[in-house]
Structures are given as C-alpha cells and as structure tokens.
Motif scaffolding. Structure first.
Motif, PDB file in Angstrom:
ATOM      1  N   THR A 708       0.826  -1.213   0.000  1.00  0.00           N
ATOM      2  CA  THR A 708       0.000   0.000   0.000  1.00  0.00           C
ATOM      3  C   THR A 708       0.853   1.252   0.000  1.00  0.00           C
ATOM      4  O   THR A 708       0.501   2.271  -0.644  1.00  0.00           O
ATOM      5  CB  THR A 708      -0.931  -0.010   1.216  1.00  0.00           C
ATOM      6  OG1 THR A 708      -0.153  -0.175   2.413  1.00  0.00           O
ATOM      7  CG2 THR A 708      -1.939  -1.145   1.127  1.00  0.00           C
ATOM      8  N   LEU A 711       1.949   1.861  -3.499  1.00  0.00           N
ATOM      9  CA  LEU A 711       0.878   2.413  -4.330  1.00  0.00           C
ATOM     10  C   LEU A 711       0.772   3.924  -4.159  1.00  0.00           C
ATOM     11  O   LEU A 711       0.580   4.688  -5.133  1.00  0.00           O
ATOM     12  CB  LEU A 711      -0.443   1.744  -3.979  1.00  0.00           C
ATOM     13  CG  LEU A 711      -0.626   0.298  -4.446  1.00  0.00           C
ATOM     14  CD1 LEU A 711      -1.894  -0.300  -3.870  1.00  0.00           C
ATOM     15  CD2 LEU A 711      -0.644   0.217  -5.966  1.00  0.00           C
ATOM     16  N   VAL A 712       0.873   4.391  -2.916  1.00  0.00           N
ATOM     17  CA  VAL A 712       0.805   5.835  -2.670  1.00  0.00           C
ATOM     18  C   VAL A 712       2.013   6.540  -3.270  1.00  0.00           C
ATOM     19  O   VAL A 712       1.918   7.645  -3.816  1.00  0.00           O
ATOM     20  CB  VAL A 712       0.672   6.109  -1.169  1.00  0.00           C
ATOM     21  CG1 VAL A 712       0.724   7.610  -0.884  1.00  0.00           C
ATOM     22  CG2 VAL A 712      -0.623   5.523  -0.636  1.00  0.00           C
ATOM     23  N   CYS A 715       1.451   6.960  -6.773  1.00  0.00           N
ATOM     24  CA  CYS A 715       0.484   8.045  -6.972  1.00  0.00           C
ATOM     25  C   CYS A 715       1.185   9.397  -6.891  1.00  0.00           C
ATOM     26  O   CYS A 715       0.889  10.326  -7.668  1.00  0.00           O
ATOM     27  CB  CYS A 715      -0.628   7.942  -5.959  1.00  0.00           C
ATOM     28  SG  CYS A 715      -2.034   9.022  -6.285  1.00  0.00           S
ATOM     29  N   CYS A 716       2.136   9.518  -5.944  1.00  0.00           N
ATOM     30  CA  CYS A 716       2.880  10.776  -5.829  1.00  0.00           C
ATOM     31  C   CYS A 716       3.768  11.011  -7.047  1.00  0.00           C
ATOM     32  O   CYS A 716       3.987  12.157  -7.475  1.00  0.00           O
ATOM     33  CB  CYS A 716       3.732  10.765  -4.569  1.00  0.00           C
ATOM     34  SG  CYS A 716       2.768  10.899  -3.046  1.00  0.00           S
ATOM     35  N   SER A 733      -3.342   7.295 -10.846  1.00  0.00           N
ATOM     36  CA  SER A 733      -3.795   7.642  -9.489  1.00  0.00           C
ATOM     37  C   SER A 733      -5.100   6.961  -9.137  1.00  0.00           C
ATOM     38  O   SER A 733      -5.297   6.482  -8.016  1.00  0.00           O
ATOM     39  CB  SER A 733      -3.965   9.166  -9.397  1.00  0.00           C
ATOM     40  OG  SER A 733      -2.734   9.820  -9.616  1.00  0.00           O
ATOM     41  N   SER A 736      -4.444   3.338  -8.419  1.00  0.00           N
ATOM     42  CA  SER A 736      -3.864   3.202  -7.076  1.00  0.00           C
ATOM     43  C   SER A 736      -4.935   3.317  -6.007  1.00  0.00           C
ATOM     44  O   SER A 736      -4.948   2.550  -5.028  1.00  0.00           O
ATOM     45  CB  SER A 736      -2.797   4.279  -6.875  1.00  0.00           C
ATOM     46  OG  SER A 736      -2.317   4.255  -5.548  1.00  0.00           O
ATOM     47  N   LEU A 737      -5.860   4.274  -6.181  1.00  0.00           N
ATOM     48  CA  LEU A 737      -6.939   4.438  -5.207  1.00  0.00           C
ATOM     49  C   LEU A 737      -7.837   3.212  -5.158  1.00  0.00           C
ATOM     50  O   LEU A 737      -8.213   2.741  -4.076  1.00  0.00           O
ATOM     51  CB  LEU A 737      -7.752   5.675  -5.561  1.00  0.00           C
ATOM     52  CG  LEU A 737      -8.911   6.009  -4.603  1.00  0.00           C
ATOM     53  CD1 LEU A 737      -8.385   6.269  -3.200  1.00  0.00           C
ATOM     54  CD2 LEU A 737      -9.699   7.213  -5.125  1.00  0.00           C
ATOM     55  N   LEU A 740      -5.997   0.383  -3.421  1.00  0.00           N
ATOM     56  CA  LEU A 740      -5.978   0.612  -1.982  1.00  0.00           C
ATOM     57  C   LEU A 740      -7.321   0.282  -1.344  1.00  0.00           C
ATOM     58  O   LEU A 740      -7.388  -0.332  -0.277  1.00  0.00           O
ATOM     59  CB  LEU A 740      -5.628   2.071  -1.689  1.00  0.00           C
ATOM     60  CG  LEU A 740      -4.152   2.457  -1.733  1.00  0.00           C
ATOM     61  CD1 LEU A 740      -3.993   3.963  -1.579  1.00  0.00           C
ATOM     62  CD2 LEU A 740      -3.390   1.729  -0.617  1.00  0.00           C
ATOM     63  N   GLU A 770      -4.576  10.258   1.201  1.00  0.00           N
ATOM     64  CA  GLU A 770      -3.430  10.786   0.464  1.00  0.00           C
ATOM     65  C   GLU A 770      -3.642  10.619  -1.033  1.00  0.00           C
ATOM     66  O   GLU A 770      -3.431  11.541  -1.832  1.00  0.00           O
ATOM     67  CB  GLU A 770      -2.164  10.056   0.928  1.00  0.00           C
ATOM     68  CG  GLU A 770      -0.898  10.458   0.212  1.00  0.00           C
ATOM     69  CD  GLU A 770      -0.158  11.585   0.910  1.00  0.00           C
ATOM     70  OE1 GLU A 770       0.906  11.990   0.429  1.00  0.00           O
ATOM     71  OE2 GLU A 770      -0.646  12.063   1.950  1.00  0.00           O
ATOM     72  N   ASP A 771      -4.069   9.420  -1.414  1.00  0.00           N
ATOM     73  CA  ASP A 771      -4.299   9.137  -2.834  1.00  0.00           C
ATOM     74  C   ASP A 771      -5.444   9.981  -3.379  1.00  0.00           C
ATOM     75  O   ASP A 771      -5.386  10.534  -4.491  1.00  0.00           O
ATOM     76  CB  ASP A 771      -4.601   7.646  -3.010  1.00  0.00           C
ATOM     77  CG  ASP A 771      -4.142   7.134  -4.371  1.00  0.00           C
ATOM     78  OD1 ASP A 771      -4.014   7.945  -5.286  1.00  0.00           O
ATOM     79  OD2 ASP A 771      -3.890   5.920  -4.483  1.00  0.00           O
TER      80      ASP A 771
END
Length: 846
Positions: A708, A711-712, A715-716, A733, A736-737, A740, A770-771
């Motif tokens: 996880t 994944l974030v 996304c960043c 993104s 990724s969301l 998650l 965050e995502d």
C-alpha cells in the motif's frame, strides 16, 4: 574357702542371652554378699570386679559378644593393689612357642587386648592394721549373683550360656600364665586350680547340665565359618534356596577332618533325615555332565575334596546331586536331586530370626538366634529370656523369667517348622488376644519375606516386577491405608490452626485455538495439586511418584478446583484425565513388628498426595485491537478452591507455578510470557495465570503495509509526469486508489470487526486520503492548464526531448510543484509518526 589376698579366674564362655549383669563368680559371706563378684556388664561394655564388701570396685572396658566363644582371665592381687584382665585373644591350639616369640606376642597382646591397673581402695573402712583380703568361710556360686549367703537369687542376674575350662586360683597369675590359659595352651608348669569343672568341688544345680565340648570347638575359632543342620527334609533345589535365605551356603566338607566332624555331629539326626534311602544330608555340590565333574552350586568351581563310596562317585543325568549316607560311615553317594533329605548350611554368623505379630505390651521376645539343639531340633534362643523349642509334638515358646508365659503352635501338622506364618496359642502374656497370628522369619528388617520363605530386598516389593517364586511380592499392593472413620468429604485437618497449604502448579501443554473473531482461546492444561493428609498412611512407595498411583481415589478427599476467565465468567472445560498419586518425600516409619505385614509404611504427615487433572479449557479474552497488527494481548484464567474458605485451605505456588510446554509460535501471535499470582477474593484463595501474546506483524508488513505504501508513492510520482499527460496521470492515481480500497476491504473482512478504528484501519484511511487528495490535485492542475492553452493543436509529449527547453513556468506548473512537495512531505510525516507508534505498541501490553 580360706581367706586369700590373691585370686585368678580363667574361663571360656559363649553367651546366648543378654542380662543386665552376667555373674561369672559370686562369693558371699555372712557380712558381705559381694565379697567377690566378677561380672560382665554387656550394656556398659565392661567387666566389673568387686571385692571385699565393695571396698574394691574396678571397671574394665571390654566388648563381650553373644553366640561367640569369649576367653577371659582376671587376676587380682590385693597385696600389690593390682588388677590384670586379659580377654578374647585366642590364637589357636599350638605347642609352646619360643621365649622370643612369646615376648613379641605378649607385647602385642598386652597393648591391644589386656588391661592392667591399680586397685583403688576406700581405706576409711579398714581398721588400723587390718589387711585387705577376701574373707573365708563363705559360699561360692558360678552363674548366679547372691544377694545374701543364703542365695536370694535374681533371674535378671544370671548367666545363660556355655562355660568351658572354668578355673579359680588362689594366686595372682602373671601375664605369661594368663596368656597360656586364655589361648588354651596347657603346660606342666601351670599351678593346680583351687577349683575347676573336674575336681568335684562345684555341684551342678538349677537349670544347668554338663556338656562335652572339644578343644577345637572352643579354642580354634579363627575360621568363623560353621555348620548347622536343619532337621527338615527337602529336595536339592529347596535346600539351596533355604541356605541362601539364611545368608549362607549349602555346606561341603573341605577335608577328611571336616567330613568326619560333620558326620559325627549329625548322624544322630538320621531318624529324621533318612527316608527309604540312607541319605543323611545334602552335600553342597552338583554334577557337571559335560565336564564329568562335581561343582559347587553358588560359585561353580570343581571341588578339591570328596569321599564317595565305591561305584557312586560319577555324575549322571539321573544322579546329579550328592548326599552323605549312613550305609557306610563318612561316605558320599551320587543321588537324584529330587530326593528329600536334611540340609546343612555353612554360616559366618549365627542366623538371626525375627518374630512379628505381637502386641507392644507382650512379654515375649521378638529377636532370636539359633545355635544349639534340643530334642533333635534347633532351639530358637531369644536375647533375654524366651526360647522356642520342640517339646513332644509341638513348637513351644517358654520363658525363664515368667514361668506362666507360654505359647504353642495350633492347628498345624506335626512336622511343621516354626518359621513362617502360624497361629499361636498364647498363655500368661499381657496381650488381650489369646490366639495370635505371628511370623517368624530369617529375613532382615531390610528384606521382605515371600510366602514360601524367600527373602528379597524391600524395595522390590510391589515394584511391578515378580521377584518371589510364588509371586507374593506383587500381591496385596494397596498404596493407601484408609483408616476407619475416614471421610472423603472432609478436607484434611489443619495443623496448629493454620490453613492447609495446597501446592499448585499448572502446565500448559498447547494452545489449540486463538480466535480473534470470537474473542476466545482454547488451551490444553494439566494442573497438579499437592497436599498432606495426616489421617492416611501409605505402603511400599517408589521413588518415582507415578509408580504410586491410586486406582480408586474416590475414597480419598481431593480438592475441587473451579476455573474462571479474567472476567470471572465460567470456562468451558473438557476433562481428559484425572489421576491421584503419592509422592515419597520422607523415610518410612519405624518398623511396626506388631503386624506380620513387612511393608514399608509412610506417614501422611510427611508424604504428599499428588492430584493431577488434564483439561481442555476454552475461555474468552477481551482483545484490545486498537494497535493491531502491532499489538500485544493479555489473557488470564483464574483457579479457585471450591467450597473451602481461606481459613481452611490456601493455594500456594509450587515451583515456578505455571510452565508452558508447547509451541509458542502461533499462526498470528507469539506467546511471550506466562505469569502466576495469588490473590484472595470473598475469603477464598485464588490463583491467576496470565498469558501475554505478541502479534507476528511481519506478515502484514510484507503483505499489506509495504504494497500500500508503494501504491501511494506511485500516486505521488504521477505529479512528476508532464502536465499535458493528464490521462496517464489520472488513470494511474485512480488505479492506485481502487487497489488501496480493494486492499482495505479484503483486510477488513479477514480481521475482527470492531467499533473503533484499528491501527491498520488508520493506515488504510490515511493512504486512501493521500491518494484521493492527489487525484483532486491532479484535476485542479489540469483545469488550470486548460485555461492557459492556446486555441491550436499542439503535440503532446509525456517527457521533454533531450536538449529541448522547458517552456516558461505557468500557474499550473507552480501548483503541480507545490503539490509534489506537499504530498511527499505529508507521506514522510505520516511514516515518521506511524513507525514510533508501532514500536511503542510492540513494547507495551494493552
């Protein structure tokens, strides 16, 4: 007898009973009953010499033994005030040695086994000019102490034994002459005694009789081995067992001298020993058919001496044993081993026998020896006043102290031997019972008597291995003795008003189930309780307490234990087994010879009862999952005594109290520690066992947290893409969301649902937020970028070509850069907070 100032007493004596004082010589006058008194004080280990109305009273240290020839010479010189005593120093019958050898010998003797001392006299009782002397005109008695010149004899002050070569001189002999007498060395120079057993000056009176004893028998006792014939017929195998039980061996002559001596002594028993054949007694050899020779049975070796009758000296399958025969004097003959004849055993000491079954108040004795015959049967002599003798057709106990005290075997066959268990009719005793079952055995106190007479060590009694030929050592093996009036419903009585200590130890063998969903734990446990019950006695306890199992323990009080969980709620229990043992802690009680049972008995005051129960326990545990999966859990179970307050019984930790024996690593948790504690609640003693578990979080690190986090991070990274590449940025993104969210749902389904957020839930929520905010930021950046675009088509490149200049920074780009810094920083801050919290949770139990 005239007045004398010197005297010497010499004798050889074999005592067969103990008296407080055994008089060797008692001489009394009208004015003094102790004008001369020489006596043995066996209990004080001394020879007392009293003279002249007790003006002289000397004590010489000397150890006198029973059933053994003792050689004593006492020389008293009143004029010189000296006393010399020489005792027990026989070196055998021999010719007179040379002067040099005699001086060397006497030097050793006088140093080791003789006493010479000055005589102390109370002169205040002597008149002026009065000479210290033994007054004449009195009465002399051997073997009885006189309390007056008329006698006034006391049976407690009498001699019971055999006296040989008794001599009294009216002179004080020197050391050399005393040595000659003590060592049976006759010389022409020896003075004529004032009286002895041959000169007719002593008259035999009372229960005494003359005997003939050879000089060899009295004086040649260097070889302490001797033989006894038992006038009971038995086959060869039983004869060997009989001698073995008596700690002896089946006798075999080693020379013509031994052979002749044995035959001459035992031929008188031929009416009892010989049957159809003329076999007198067994010879201690058997035939080795392979080697065509005769061997000794215990330590097989060829015999060095034999005296077979012609034609009967070869072993054969039919005649493989040997007997002494009466058909021809002193001859041996091969015989069948099934033949029954008498047995002669060879001893190193006179065999002791013990009598059991008498009450404590009984006047009869309990210890006997055998060393002589009467009416062609062995006599069992007690140490003090009782003897067992064959009279007419029965074995009888009689006393020389109590004339009315008698006992005889009843309801038995005529030729029964007194050894073993028999019913005796008792008369004139202090015991209430007149018919008493008694056991007469040759086995020692450290041995058990089998029903057929074999002796085995006591520690082999009831050891689950047969040692007695009749298997009686494994019969009647009850471990516990329940007294009358005992109640299994009542707890053992306390001592000095203190509560009964109940030692408890708990072994956890395995954790069968650790269920976070149902908040339950299932464990296998064995708890052990130990206590003392002073009301009980135990028998034949083994060193390993598990060998002392009680088969029917419902007849014994056992404590009831109630088990609760940490909230004092009931626990589901499944009983697997229950056992009750006795642990041998102390030595057995002193032997109680009032019973014929020879078992070792142990007191319940010193030996523990051990109660074990094996259970499967299923109990609830309130897990605190706020820090899951970096959590530590504590679960507890509580034991209490059922129906007993602390005034009667308390639980006490035994050893460590609780021990875990199984595998500590579970599927998701690891058992860190188990602790034991005591407390009291509602006046009842309780024990609390607490288990502490640590979550095995590494699975979640690799399976949840790391993916996880990656994944974030991905996304960043989309914030680093070209601003014009909105489609790729937003798709990565969103993907990724979604991933998650999927992780979150799957993880929530596999762990316990709670009303509060767990640490793992906070992790997922933080990452999803965050995502989500990154996606919102991407949409804002794209909106700003679209407003600044010129109305013409433009080639879109995800990355700038090498060397190509970046266009001037606009608002969208500035916002994108700010978001990249913000979200990267927020992720680092979240990790900086999360990691310490996790480690702190792992080191702190909740």
């Amino acid at each position: 007898m005239l007045s004398i100032c010197q005297l010497t007493l010499s004798l050889h004596i074999k005592l067969r009973r103990v008296s407080p004082y055994t008089p060797l010589l008692s001489y009394a006058t009208e004015h003094s009953d102790n004008e001369i008194l020489i006596e043995l004080a066996l209990q004080e280990k001394a020879i007392n010499v009293i003279c002249c109305g007790e003006l002289v009273f000397e004590v010489v240290n000397a150890t006198i033994e029973l059933y053994k020839w003792q050689h004593i010479c006492v020389s008293l010189d009143l004029s010189a005030r000296t006393l010399r005593v020489l005792y027990d120093n026989v070196v055998g019958v021999a010719a007179r040695p040379s002067s040099a050898a005699l001086l060397s010998y006497l030097s050793n003797v006088l140093t080791a086994q003789s006493t010479e001392q000055s005589v102390k006299v109370d002169t205040t009782w002597l008149k002026d000019g009065q000479q210290l002397e033994v007054k004449g005109g009195g009465r002399l008695v051997v073997g009885q102490e006189m309390d007056s010149i008329e006698g006034d004899f006391d049976v407690d002050q009498s001699l019971d034994g055999i006296v040989a070569d008794y001599r009294l001189y009216d002179v004080a002999l020197g050391a050399e002459e005393m040595s000659d007498l003590v060592n049976c060395r006759s010389t022409r120079e020896q003075k004529e005694p004032l009286l002895d057993l041959r000169n007719g000056k002593l008259a035999v009176k009372g229960p005494s009789r003359p005997l003939n004893a050879s000089e060899r028998e009295v004086c040649e006792e260097r070889d302490v081995r001797f033989d006894l014939l038992f006038p009971q017929r038995m086959n060869f195998e039983n004869a060997v067992k009989w001698c073995t039980n008596l700690k002896s061996t089946l006798s075999v002559a080693r020379s013509d001298k031994d052979n002749t001596y044995m035959y001459d002594n035992y031929v008188k028993f031929s009416p009892q020993c010989t049957g159809t054949w003329t076999n007198l007694y067994w010879i201690g050899v058997y035939g080795d058919l392979a080697g065509d020779r005769w061997l000794t049975p215990v330590d097989p070796r060829p015999i060095a001496y034999d005296n077979f009758i012609q034609g009967w000296g070869k072993p054969s399958k039919k005649f493989q044993c040997v007997t002494m025969i009466t058909k021809e004097d002193y001859k041996w003959a091969a015989a069948s081993c099934l033949t029954e004849t008498c047995v002669v055993c060879n001893f190193t000491r006179y065999p002791p026998a013990r009598l059991r079954g008498l009450c404590k108040e009984s006047l009869l004795e309990r210890s006997f020896h055998i060393f002589e015959y009467e009416n062609n049967q062995l006599v069992f002599d007690g140490r003090w006043h009782v003897r067992i003798v064959w009279i007419n057709t029965s074995w009888v106990m009689e006393s020389r102290v109590h004339p009315d005290l008698r006992a005889w075997i009843i309801n038995e066959e005529r030729d029964v031997h007194p050894v073993g268990i028999h019913t005796w009719e008792v008369q004139g005793d202090e015991c209430e019972e007149k018919q008493v079952e008694m056991l007469l055995t040759f086995c020692s106190q450290d041995e058990y008597t089998c029903n057929e007479g074999t002796c085995i060590p006591k520690d082999r009694r009831c050891d689950l291995a047969v040692d007695c030929p009749d298997q009686s050592d494994e019969m009647n093996c009850a471990v516990i003795d329940i007294p009358s009036g005992y109640s299994s419903r009542l707890s053992p009585p306390s001592l000095n008003s203190n509560p009964l200590p109940l030692l408890i130890s708990i072994n956890l063998t395995s954790i069968k189930e650790f269920n976070l969903v149902s908040f339950t734990i299932s464990i296998d446990a064995i708890w052990q309780l130990k206590w003392l019950d002073r009301r009980l006695q135990y028998s034949n306890l083994r060193g390993n307490y598990r060998a002392n199992k009680l088969r029917d323990f419902d007849t014994v009080w056992t404590p009831g234990i109630k088990v609760r969980d940490g909230t004092m709620s009931s626990v589901d229990t499944v009983v697997r087994s229950r056992s009750l043992y006795v642990a041998r802690v102390a030595d057995p009680l002193p032997d109680d010879d009032t019973t014929i049972v020879e078992d070792d008995v142990y007191s319940g005051s010193n030996n523990l009862l051990v109660y074990e129960e094996e259970h499967t326990l299923t109990f609830r545990c309130h897990f605190d999952l706020q820090m899951y999966p970096f959590d530590r859990q504590r679960c507890s179970i509580i034991f209490k005594i059922q129906d007993l307050t602390q005034e009667l019984c308390i639980l006490v930790k035994d050893g460590p109290g609780v021990v875990f024996l199984g595998t500590r690593r579970l599927l998701e948790y690891y058992l860190m520690t188990e602790t034991f504690s005591n407390f009291t609640q509602d006046a009842v003693s309780h024990v609390k066992v607490e288990l502490e578990f640590k979550n095995l979080y590494r699975y979640y690190l690799g399976n949840t947290f790391l993916p996880t986090l990656m994944l974030v991070i991905i996304c960043c990274i989309t914030l680093c893409f070209d601003l014009a590449d909105f489609q790729d940025r937003i798709m990565i993104s969103l993907t990724s969301l979604l991933v998650l969210a999927t992780f979150f749902v799957q993880t929530s389904q596999s762990i316990t649902k709670t009303s509060y957020l767990k640490l793992i839930d906070v992790w997922f929520v933080a990452l999803i937020c965050e995502d989500f905010f990154i996606i919102v930021g991407l949409v804002i950046i794209e909106s700003l970028r679209m407003k600044q675009l010129e109305p013409r088509l433009k080639e879109v490149k995800p990355f700038l070509a090498f060397g190509e200049k970046r266009p001037a920074v606009n608002t969208a780009a500035r916002v994108n850069a700010a978001m990249l810094v913000f979200f990267t920083g927020s992720l680092l801050v979240m990790l900086a907070c999360f990691v310490p919290v996790c480690f702190n949770s792992l080191n702190t139990a909740h």
